[in-house]
Design a protein around this motif. Structure first.
Motif, PDB file in Angstrom:
ATOM      1  N   GLY A 141       0.636  -0.862   0.137  1.00  0.00           N
ATOM      2  CA  GLY A 141       0.161  -0.262   0.013  1.00  0.00           C
ATOM      3  C   GLY A 141       0.569   1.211   0.299  1.00  0.00           C
ATOM      4  N   ALA A 142       2.140   1.432   0.441  1.00  0.00           N
ATOM      5  CA  ALA A 142       2.544   2.786   0.798  1.00  0.00           C
ATOM      6  C   ALA A 142       2.966   3.250  -0.616  1.00  0.00           C
ATOM      7  N   LEU A 143       3.731   1.736  -1.505  1.00  0.00           N
ATOM      8  CA  LEU A 143       4.090   2.375  -2.821  1.00  0.00           C
ATOM      9  C   LEU A 143       2.587   2.467  -3.810  1.00  0.00           C
ATOM     10  N   GLN A 144       1.913   2.740  -3.123  1.00  0.00           N
ATOM     11  CA  GLN A 144       0.127   3.269  -3.999  1.00  0.00           C
ATOM     12  C   GLN A 144      -0.394   4.060  -3.487  1.00  0.00           C
ATOM     13  N   SER A 145      -0.640   4.668  -2.684  1.00  0.00           N
ATOM     14  CA  SER A 145      -1.151   5.778  -2.061  1.00  0.00           C
ATOM     15  C   SER A 145      -0.244   6.242  -0.901  1.00  0.00           C
ATOM     16  N   LYS A 146      -0.071   7.686  -0.971  1.00  0.00           N
ATOM     17  CA  LYS A 146       0.462   8.118   0.577  1.00  0.00           C
ATOM     18  C   LYS A 146      -0.545   8.535   2.087  1.00  0.00           C
ATOM     19  N   ASP A 147      -1.633   8.842   1.135  1.00  0.00           N
ATOM     20  CA  ASP A 147      -2.756   8.636   1.913  1.00  0.00           C
ATOM     21  C   ASP A 147      -3.317   7.674   2.831  1.00  0.00           C
ATOM     22  N   GLY A 148      -3.095   6.773   1.685  1.00  0.00           N
ATOM     23  CA  GLY A 148      -4.108   4.907   2.479  1.00  0.00           C
ATOM     24  C   GLY A 148      -3.090   4.163   2.101  1.00  0.00           C
ATOM     25  N   LYS A 149      -2.010   4.344   2.481  1.00  0.00           N
ATOM     26  CA  LYS A 149      -0.684   3.940   2.645  1.00  0.00           C
ATOM     27  C   LYS A 149      -0.819   2.522   4.148  1.00  0.00           C
ATOM     28  N   ASP A 150      -1.460   3.028   4.687  1.00  0.00           N
ATOM     29  CA  ASP A 150      -1.800   1.978   6.323  1.00  0.00           C
ATOM     30  C   ASP A 150      -3.283   1.525   6.409  1.00  0.00           C
ATOM     31  N   ILE A 151      -3.725   1.361   4.522  1.00  0.00           N
ATOM     32  CA  ILE A 151      -5.612   0.895   5.058  1.00  0.00           C
ATOM     33  C   ILE A 151      -4.584  -0.079   4.554  1.00  0.00           C
ATOM     34  N   VAL A 152      -6.019  -1.140   4.810  1.00  0.00           N
ATOM     35  CA  VAL A 152      -5.726  -3.075   4.646  1.00  0.00           C
ATOM     36  C   VAL A 152      -7.198  -2.757   3.777  1.00  0.00           C
ATOM     37  N   LEU A 153      -6.548  -3.318   2.288  1.00  0.00           N
ATOM     38  CA  LEU A 153      -8.261  -3.001   1.555  1.00  0.00           C
ATOM     39  C   LEU A 153      -8.286  -4.420   0.645  1.00  0.00           C
ATOM     40  N   MET A 154      -9.404  -5.479   1.337  1.00  0.00           N
ATOM     41  CA  MET A 154      -9.735  -6.484  -0.116  1.00  0.00           C
ATOM     42  C   MET A 154     -10.138  -6.573  -0.132  1.00  0.00           C
ATOM     43  N   GLY A 155      -9.894  -7.386  -1.839  1.00  0.00           N
ATOM     44  CA  GLY A 155     -10.333  -7.903  -2.840  1.00  0.00           C
ATOM     45  C   GLY A 155     -10.823  -8.924  -3.203  1.00  0.00           C
ATOM     46  N   ASP A 156     -11.329  -8.913  -4.481  1.00  0.00           N
ATOM     47  CA  ASP A 156     -11.901 -10.343  -5.445  1.00  0.00           C
ATOM     48  C   ASP A 156     -11.067 -11.539  -4.458  1.00  0.00           C
ATOM     49  N   LEU A 157      -9.979 -11.755  -5.057  1.00  0.00           N
ATOM     50  CA  LEU A 157      -8.544 -12.623  -5.040  1.00  0.00           C
ATOM     51  C   LEU A 157      -9.374 -12.987  -3.876  1.00  0.00           C
ATOM     52  N   VAL A 158      -9.037 -12.265  -2.482  1.00  0.00           N
ATOM     53  CA  VAL A 158      -9.705 -13.603  -1.394  1.00  0.00           C
ATOM     54  C   VAL A 158     -10.575 -13.167  -1.182  1.00  0.00           C
ATOM     55  N   LEU A 159     -11.747 -12.753  -1.921  1.00  0.00           N
ATOM     56  CA  LEU A 159     -12.779 -12.850  -1.589  1.00  0.00           C
ATOM     57  C   LEU A 159     -13.395 -13.773  -2.334  1.00  0.00           C
ATOM     58  N   SER A 160     -12.986 -14.138  -3.440  1.00  0.00           N
ATOM     59  CA  SER A 160     -13.843 -15.021  -4.374  1.00  0.00           C
ATOM     60  C   SER A 160     -13.794 -16.940  -3.872  1.00  0.00           C
ATOM     61  N   ASN A 161     -14.399 -17.069  -4.668  1.00  0.00           N
ATOM     62  CA  ASN A 161     -14.892 -18.806  -3.755  1.00  0.00           C
ATOM     63  C   ASN A 161     -15.350 -19.098  -2.152  1.00  0.00           C
ATOM     64  N   LYS A 162     -15.790 -17.029  -1.857  1.00  0.00           N
ATOM     65  CA  LYS A 162     -16.317 -17.213  -0.984  1.00  0.00           C
ATOM     66  C   LYS A 162     -18.098 -16.975  -0.499  1.00  0.00           C
ATOM     67  N   LEU A 163     -18.944 -16.819   0.282  1.00  0.00           N
ATOM     68  CA  LEU A 163     -20.075 -16.886   0.184  1.00  0.00           C
ATOM     69  C   LEU A 163     -19.904 -15.428   0.826  1.00  0.00           C
ATOM     70  N   VAL A 164     -20.000 -14.192   0.458  1.00  0.00           N
ATOM     71  CA  VAL A 164     -20.197 -13.383   1.435  1.00  0.00           C
ATOM     72  C   VAL A 164     -20.644 -12.321   1.798  1.00  0.00           C
ATOM     73  N   VAL A 165     -21.815 -12.090   2.546  1.00  0.00           N
ATOM     74  CA  VAL A 165     -23.200 -11.468   3.395  1.00  0.00           C
ATOM     75  C   VAL A 165     -22.361  -9.966   3.783  1.00  0.00           C
ATOM     76  N   TYR A 166     -24.004  -9.096   3.532  1.00  0.00           N
ATOM     77  CA  TYR A 166     -23.630  -7.564   3.819  1.00  0.00           C
ATOM     78  C   TYR A 166     -24.964  -8.294   4.125  1.00  0.00           C
ATOM     79  N   ASP A 167     -24.782  -8.006   6.086  1.00  0.00           N
ATOM     80  CA  ASP A 167     -25.685  -7.910   6.751  1.00  0.00           C
ATOM     81  C   ASP A 167     -25.937  -6.016   6.998  1.00  0.00           C
ATOM     82  N   LEU A 168     -26.579  -5.530   6.505  1.00  0.00           N
ATOM     83  CA  LEU A 168     -27.112  -4.422   6.845  1.00  0.00           C
ATOM     84  C   LEU A 168     -27.925  -3.357   7.675  1.00  0.00           C
ATOM     85  N   GLU A 169     -28.414  -4.864   7.695  1.00  0.00           N
ATOM     86  CA  GLU A 169     -30.185  -4.254   9.274  1.00  0.00           C
ATOM     87  C   GLU A 169     -29.219  -4.600  10.600  1.00  0.00           C
TER      88      GLU A 169
END
Length: 495
Positions: free
Chosen positions: A409-437
């Motif tokens: 992340g440090a090579l991608q963005s100065k402001d976002g360098k300390d954020i963990v951003l988890m995308g499709d590759l690690v979420l794939s082949n999994k059922l992901v449920v967003y229960d906003l209720e």
């Protein structure tokens, strides 16, 4: 509160983070609720080279009224595409807008909060798409149910935090969204009918309608105007009140729960709105007062050994924390975390020679990566684990070459360098449920080419929602070539 700036490298136009408060007075659509289905396909990634104060109170009252009386069903959004950096890259779906309804192809974006489509007044908008899709310009005057949202209406005032300066009668409510790579959309909000597919039985749906407010894009910039990758617009699946999901929930049409299962084996997968009852998923709380789907990451194991990291490295604040975002293809880690993970992953392969392919760390490996490399496990609050297998954090690039799907992340963005951003590759082949209720998110390893069960609150029965691979029947062929994925961060403002 402004959203935390994400890293700049990403699978185009998904982490849009719009902190918008919406008064939906007048937008409620009475009647029984339903679950909806949208045809979803995958878009190519970006390539390299080749009445203000009272309106909020009215909206809350209207929202409470519909919640107390609603009977909620479910919706099915068939998926297409393959979630690999060397293949498509973004998901898109079909929606029908207006009366009579016309079809529009829009990118599904879990990180942004408005639906917009290209407008008839847009002179530079693409008429053709390299994805093999026929594009359509939305014409509010051609729809018997279409109307322009004016700047003195409650929606506009709530969206921009109060009545706009120089606002007078018959002046449209304008928007401007700018993305981190320079892409942008400018236009006006309109109100019209949305048609979606309500789940009525096992693998069965029927059309349902609701009135929604969305953007009519008059000018697109950057990659949004590229005919090679063009779509009709973007469908924001964020949780702000401006999103289509929130509007359908406020109108008593659906529950504010959705799920996806991204299939990187066969392509396509499952995308549905509604209360998933099978399979059961374990959940972790969403962090309060965040514009994205933030969760509390506690520790990381590699091959069963916990990494030694500072205790506060994942602490959620304005410039730290962990975001779950299916719109991002790769996963971004703070520099210290990235280095620790890579050292542990390649601990038994110190003889491997690395080479850089368009900013990806790649190497040659003749065997099975699942046999030769360790599983990475992310541990979250309430004992929820996310297991990421070698074939999910590596992706093939031909001739026994594999590239790392994690980025520093440090090579991608100065402001976002300390954020963990988890995308499709690690979420794939999994059922992901967003229960906003219930303000939780959860997942489980799953065969995304199978099916799930969703409960219909109208009848108490459950229905099967099957997987789909719409892209298998598309007119175009995907070329397997490594591309640079560009993260985008958007901001919305009055134009």
């Amino acid at each position: 509160m402004a959203p935390p700036p994400p890293p700049p490298r990403r699978a185009a136009l998904l982490l849009a983070g719009l902190l918008l408060l919406l008064a939906l007075a007048g937008s409620a659509f009475p009647g029984a609720t339903a679950t909806g289905v949208f045809q979803v396909r995958r878009k190519f990634p970006v390539g390299v080279g080749g009445g203000a104060a009272g309106a909020n109170i009215s909206a809350l009252r209207a929202h409470d009224g519909t919640r107390h009386g609603r009977l909620l069903a479910a919706a099915d959004l068939p998926l297409g595409g393959l979630g690999l950096p060397t293949d498509t890259g973004l998901y898109y779906t079909e929606v029908k807008l207006g009366t009579p309804p016309k079809r529009y192809y829009v990118q599904v974006d879990t990180g942004s909060d408005i639906l917009w489509v290209n407008c008839i007044t847009c002179e530079q908008c693409p008429r053709k798409s390299g994805l093999g899709l026929d594009l359509t310009l939305y014409d509010p005057k051609a729809s018997s149910t279409g109307s322009t949202v004016m700047c003195d209406q409650g929606f506009c005032a709530a969206t921009f935090g109060g009545r706009l300066p120089k606002c007078s009668a018959n002046v449209p409510c304008e928007y401007s969204v700018t993305y981190g790579d320079g892409s942008s959309t400018v236009g006006s909000f309109v109100n019209d009918a949305l048609q979606f597919d309500q789940v009525t039985g096992d693998g069965q749906t029927q059309p349902a309608n609701a009135s929604v407010i969305f953007g009519c894009g008059a000018q697109q910039g950057g990659d949004l105007g590229s005919s090679s990758q063009a779509l009709d617009g973007i469908l924001g699946f964020g949780e702000a009140n401006t999103s289509m999901l929130s509007q359908l929930a406020t109108a008593g049409k659906v529950k504010k729960i959705f799920a996806h299962c991204l299939d990187t084996v066969k392509g396509g997968g499952i995308f549905a709105i509604g209360d998933v009852v099978q399979p059961k998923v374990k959940t972790t709380p969403l962090v309060a007062d965040k514009p994205h789907y933030n969760v509390n990451l506690k520790t990381i194991d590699v091959g069963g050994t916990t990494l030694e990291l500072p205790t506060d490295i994942f602490k959620p604040d304005d410039k730290k924390g962990t975001i779950i975002d299916s719109g991002t293809t790769l996963t971004y880690l703070p520099e210290l975390v990235f280095k620790k993970v890579m050292l542990a992953v390649f601990n038994k392969h110190q003889d491997i020679t690395f080479h850089d392919v368009q900013d990806f760390l790649c190497f040659q490996y003749p065997g099975s990566v699942d046999d030769g490399f360790p599983t990475i496990t992310f541990h979250f609050e309430d004992d929820l684990a996310l297991h990421v297998y070698p074939h999910e954090y590596f992706f093939p690039n031909g001739n026994d070459v594999y590239c790392v799907g994690f980025q520093n992340g440090a090579l991608q963005s100065k402001d976002g360098k300390d954020i963990v951003l988890m995308g499709d590759l690690v979420l794939s082949n999994k059922l992901v449920v967003y229960d906003l209720e219930n303000r939780v998110i959860g997942w489980t390893d799953y065969n995304c080419s199978s099916s799930i069960k969703i409960k219909d609150d109208k009848t108490g029965t459950t229905s099967t929602v099957n997987s789909h691979d719409l892209s298998s029947g598309s007119k175009f062929h995907w070329h397997m070539s490594l591309v640079l994925l560009v993260t985008m961060h958007s901001d919305i403002s009055q134009e």
